[in-house]
Design a protein around this motif. Structure first.
Motif, short mmCIF file in Angstrom:
data_model
loop_
_atom_site.label_atom_id
_atom_site.label_comp_id
_atom_site.label_asym_id
_atom_site.label_seq_id
_atom_site.Cartn_x
_atom_site.Cartn_y
_atom_site.Cartn_z
N ILE A 50 -3.95 -6.46 9.10
CA ILE A 50 -5.39 -6.23 9.06
C ILE A 50 -5.67 -4.77 9.38
CG2 ILE A 50 -7.64 -6.85 10.02
CD1 ILE A 50 -4.86 -9.31 10.44
N SER A 51 -6.35 -4.07 8.46
CA SER A 51 -6.59 -2.64 8.59
C SER A 51 -7.87 -2.37 9.38
CB SER A 51 -6.71 -2.01 7.19
OG SER A 51 -7.99 -2.29 6.65
N THR A 60 -7.18 -7.04 4.41
CA THR A 60 -6.01 -7.84 4.78
C THR A 60 -4.96 -7.76 3.69
OG1 THR A 60 -6.93 -9.85 3.79
CG2 THR A 60 -7.41 -9.46 6.12
N VAL A 61 -3.72 -7.65 4.10
CA VAL A 61 -2.58 -7.64 3.20
C VAL A 61 -1.60 -8.71 3.67
CG1 VAL A 61 -0.57 -6.36 2.39
CG2 VAL A 61 -2.79 -5.22 2.56
N ASP A 62 -1.31 -9.68 2.83
CA ASP A 62 -0.37 -10.74 3.17
C ASP A 62 1.03 -10.36 2.72
OD1 ASP A 62 -2.25 -12.34 4.37
OD2 ASP A 62 -2.71 -13.46 2.54
N ARG A 119 1.37 -18.45 9.92
CA ARG A 119 1.25 -17.01 9.65
C ARG A 119 1.05 -16.23 10.95
NH1 ARG A 119 -3.84 -16.69 7.23
NH2 ARG A 119 -4.69 -15.76 9.14
N CYS A 120 1.68 -15.05 11.02
CA CYS A 120 1.44 -14.10 12.10
C CYS A 120 0.41 -13.06 11.62
CB CYS A 120 2.72 -13.36 12.49
SG CYS A 120 3.91 -14.37 13.38
N ASP A 121 -0.52 -12.71 12.47
CA ASP A 121 -1.51 -11.68 12.14
C ASP A 121 -1.28 -10.45 13.00
OD1 ASP A 121 -2.56 -13.47 10.38
OD2 ASP A 121 -4.44 -13.81 11.46
N PHE A 165 -1.47 2.94 6.03
CA PHE A 165 -0.26 2.18 6.35
C PHE A 165 -0.39 0.73 5.87
CE2 PHE A 165 1.97 -0.64 9.37
CZ PHE A 165 3.28 -0.25 9.10
N VAL A 166 -1.52 0.11 6.13
CA VAL A 166 -1.72 -1.27 5.70
C VAL A 166 -1.70 -1.36 4.18
CG1 VAL A 166 -3.35 -3.21 5.65
CG2 VAL A 166 -2.93 -1.97 7.78
N SER A 167 -2.26 -0.36 3.50
CA SER A 167 -2.24 -0.38 2.04
C SER A 167 -0.81 -0.31 1.51
CB SER A 167 -3.08 0.76 1.47
OG SER A 167 -2.46 2.02 1.66
N LEU A 168 0.05 0.44 2.19
CA LEU A 168 1.47 0.50 1.79
C LEU A 168 2.12 -0.87 1.87
CD1 LEU A 168 2.78 3.79 3.46
CD2 LEU A 168 2.81 3.28 1.02
#
Length: 396
Positions: free
Chosen positions: A73-74, A79-81, A191-193, A347-350
């Motif tokens: 979560i950015s 959110t990126v799974d 799932r881990c967040d 970083f989250v987008s990567l």
């Protein structure tokens, strides 16, 4: 020379590192005393990669839960799974997992005592005398035993390290805090967040890790004065857990990097958090604590067999050879990507990139460098440089 009970090894601290060292040495026929304080539970997300289960004979029955994906979560709430293809990550509750490790050490042949380590003295022949207090407080009966070797596995901010290993005062820490919540009905346990948001942690991250009947909600930071408890409360609210029952709260320092020296050049070696073996960026500690405990046990066995104090250096030498490069890369990642919300967003987008997901899970799950897709490394490098230079949009 005193008439005290003598052990080949006294292990101070019964977490994953200490319990593993005690188990391994007892299996080799060494007389081992495992000394651990009562009621100490480390704040920890509790993730166990499959490689840890294979290497250290951890049965699936010891897991509290299995997770099959991670959600990043950015700062902007993107959110990126990251699904785990063909596998899972085990989750443990340290309250029960650590006790099982200690019980296994005792079943293998180690002597278990609950008490607080106080100091090391020296017998007339130079042998170490470990002084401790039995029970949970300072009012318990005192105890003294001789030890041919000592493993300090008493956690971050190690008393053994501070007082008996040169250079320990240079260690750097992240402060960690978590709350164990009762899992509400309908919560997704698969799932881990991970929250990369500056108000949750200005230089680390927040986590929501499900343990089946319970959930670990925690945060970490090295920023002085930052309210971990307030951040944890806000994290619970964002995760939809504001009304969940809080079962316990725990806080502790977590080391940021391996120490330069793990031994005293005589008869003491450090292991686990006491040696600083928590992975930067990820904060992963259980696998590296288990590994550090095993390597400390091997180094002590070599020392006892040869009488050469130089053998104690094998623990750090072997650990850094196997994991030093990974720790170095993760340290750079943490210092760069966690330094601002703008960089955390990128970083989250990567993490949405399939190549990055594949290599991340392969490296994490199996603790080895991935060589099966050499082209992926080049693609990741080019994409990473694009994000670093701002050429690629955080949303792309």
């Amino acid at each position: 020379m005193s008439n005290l009970e003598t052990f080949d090894v006294v292990v101070i601290g019964g977490g994953p590192a200490g319990a593993t060292a005690a188990t391994d040495l007892a299996k080799l026929g060494r007389s081992v005393l495992l000394l651990d304080r009562a009621g100490r539970i480390k704040p920890c997300g509790g993730a166990i990669p499959p490689q840890a289960m294979r290497e250290f004979d951890i049965p699936e029955s010891r897991l509290a839960n299995r997770v099959y994906s991670a959600r990043m979560i950015s700062p902007s709430d993107r959110t990126v799974d990251m699904p785990i293809k063909g596998g899972y990550v085990g989750m443990v509750d340290r309250e029960h997992f650590d006790e099982w490790l200690r019980e296994r050490a005792a079943e293998t042949g180690a002597t278990r005592r609950t008490g607080t380590f106080e100091r090391i003295e020296r017998d007339t022949d130079g042998t170490a005398i470990v002084c401790y207090r039995l029970g949970q407080g300072r009012d318990g009966e005192s105890g003294r035993v001789r030890a041919r070797a000592i493993i300090g596995a008493d956690g971050a901010n190690s008393f053994v390290g501070k007082h008996y290993v040169p250079g320990y005062e240079t260690v750097k820490y992240v402060s960690a805090y978590h709350e164990i919540l009762r899992t509400p009905e309908g919560f997704d346990n698969s799932r881990c967040d991970v929250y990369y948001q500056g108000d949750i942690s200005p230089d680390f991250y927040g986590w929501v890790f499900p343990h089946g009947d319970t959930i670990s909600v925690g945060v970490g930071t090295a920023v002085p004065g930052f309210s971990l408890r307030a951040a944890c409360t806000e994290l619970s609210r964002r995760a939809g857990l504001a009304d969940a029952e809080i079962l316990r709260r725990e806080g502790a320092p977590i080391p940021l990097e391996p120490l330069k020296c793990w031994d005293n050049g005589r008869d003491i070696v450090l292991a686990g958090d006491a040696a600083g073996v928590v992975a930067p960026a990820s904060g992963e500690g259980i696998y590296y604590a288990l590994t550090g405990g095993r390597l400390a046990g091997e180094a002590v066995e070599a020392f006892l067999a040869t009488g050469k104090a130089s053998a104690l250096k094998l623990a750090r030498k072997r650990f850094m050879k196997a994991h030093g490069k990974v720790f170095w890369v993760l340290g750079i990642m943490q210092r760069f990507w966690y330094s601002s919300d703008k960089r955390r967003e990128r970083f989250v987008s990567l993490c949405a990139d399939p190549d990055i997901q594949y290599l991340t899970w392969e490296a994490y799950m199996n603790k080895r460098l991935v060589k099966a897709r050499p082209g992926a490394h080049l693609r990741i490098f080019l994409k990473d440089m694009g994000h670093l230079l701002g050429i690629v949009s955080p949303r792309s």
